[in-house]
Design a protein around this motif. Structure first.
Motif, PDB file in Angstrom:
ATOM      1  N   SER A   1      -6.435  -5.179  -1.535  1.00  0.00           N
ATOM      2  CA  SER A   1      -6.411  -4.287  -0.444  1.00  0.00           C
ATOM      3  C   SER A   1      -7.843  -4.222   0.338  1.00  0.00           C
ATOM      4  CB  SER A   1      -6.510  -2.852  -1.322  1.00  0.00           C
ATOM      5  OG  SER A   1      -6.483  -1.796  -0.132  1.00  0.00           O
TER       6      SER A   1
ATOM      7  N   PRO B   1       0.714  -1.286   0.007  1.00  0.00           N
ATOM      8  CA  PRO B   1       0.066   0.065  -0.050  1.00  0.00           C
ATOM      9  C   PRO B   1       0.895   1.191   0.108  1.00  0.00           C
ATOM     10  CG  PRO B   1      -0.930  -1.507   1.356  1.00  0.00           C
ATOM     11  CD  PRO B   1       0.526  -2.302   1.291  1.00  0.00           C
TER      12      PRO B   1
ATOM     13  N   ALA C   1      -1.512  -3.693  -2.606  1.00  0.00           N
ATOM     14  CA  ALA C   1      -1.567  -2.039  -3.240  1.00  0.00           C
ATOM     15  C   ALA C   1      -2.970  -1.649  -3.514  1.00  0.00           C
ATOM     16  CB  ALA C   1      -0.694  -1.462  -4.066  1.00  0.00           C
TER      17      ALA C   1
END
Length: 244
Positions: A138, A80, A116
């Motif tokens: 995510s 992330p 991410a």
């Protein structure tokens, strides 16, 4: 510096090559037997419903099969907070664009998954010019359950589970492959995973380097020399902690 090597006659080369061929054939047969044992592993039913962000909207793990019965997931290291994807994962992924079509016509779907957010994935994918499916896990447990993303507590304890053992992973994201099967009832099963150097078999560049006179010619890991394919003119960036 030129490599130092024994120089022989054509007859010596032929005799040595025939002996080597016998070893190569034995190695190939051993690989065939390993592949059989790999396919014979027990399957584990996936009980949890995993969801992913994709360019086509929210999809479940079952949706990612895209009408096929088999699914290969590549766990690509892009966290992330990362600004770009892992160099080693990018090196492997450069091989995939021409392969996915052949997999799909043999009842196998291929999807890359990263932790991410999708917007970061899409930006890096455009930069690299890749066309294979790439989705985001995510906000879900998928990466953690398949042992390629790690919590701050796991990192601090230096005792995270990766590549089938408890160890100090040293970084919040790792790489690997996980394979799944979906039956006619729609039930999904986890059939296989590999991590670390288990991913090398998917890197075709290595197969070519292994028959070249200087071999892989690496000092410590692949990022001694590998760059993003759009940055080979850049200065060395140092080794990747996950690419040893």
């Amino acid at each position: 510096m030129e490599p130092q090597h024994r120089i022989g006659t054509k007859e010596e080369w032929l005799a040595a090559s025939r002996a080597l061929l016998a070893e190569e054939k034995a190695h190939m047969r051993a690989g065939d037997e390993l592949a059989r044992k790999r396919r014979a592993l027990p399957w584990v039913k996936v009980e949890k419903t995993y969801a992913f962000d994709t360019p086509q909207g929210r999809k479940t793990l079952a949706d990612l099969f895209d009408g096929r019965s088999q699914l290969i997931v590549y766990h690509f290291m892009l966290g992330p907070d990362w600004q770009e994807g892992c160099v080693g994962c990018s090196f492997l992924s450069d091989h995939m664009t021409g392969i996915v079509t052949h997999l799909e016509h043999h009842d196998v779907s291929y999807v890359t998954v990263s932790h991410a957010p999708l917007v970061k994935i899409e930006a890096f994918k455009r930069r690299m010019g890749w066309t294979f499916p790439w989705v985001s896990s995510s906000g879900g447990d998928f990466n953690f359950d398949y042992h390629v993303s790690f919590t701050p507590e796991q990192l601090a304890s230096k005792n995270a589970f990766y590549n089938f053992i408890e160890q100090d992973v040293g970084i919040d994201e790792q790489h690997g492959h996980s394979v799944f099967y979906k039956d006619e009832n729609g039930d999904v099963y986890h059939t296989y995973s590999c991590y670390g150097r288990g991913d090398e078999r998917f890197v075709g560049v290595y197969a070519h380097l292994d028959i070249a006179p200087k071999g892989r010619n690496e000092e410590s890991n692949l990022t001694d020399w590998v760059r993003y394919h759009d940055r080979y003119e850049d200065e060395p960036q140092g080794g990747c902690p996950a690419c040893g």
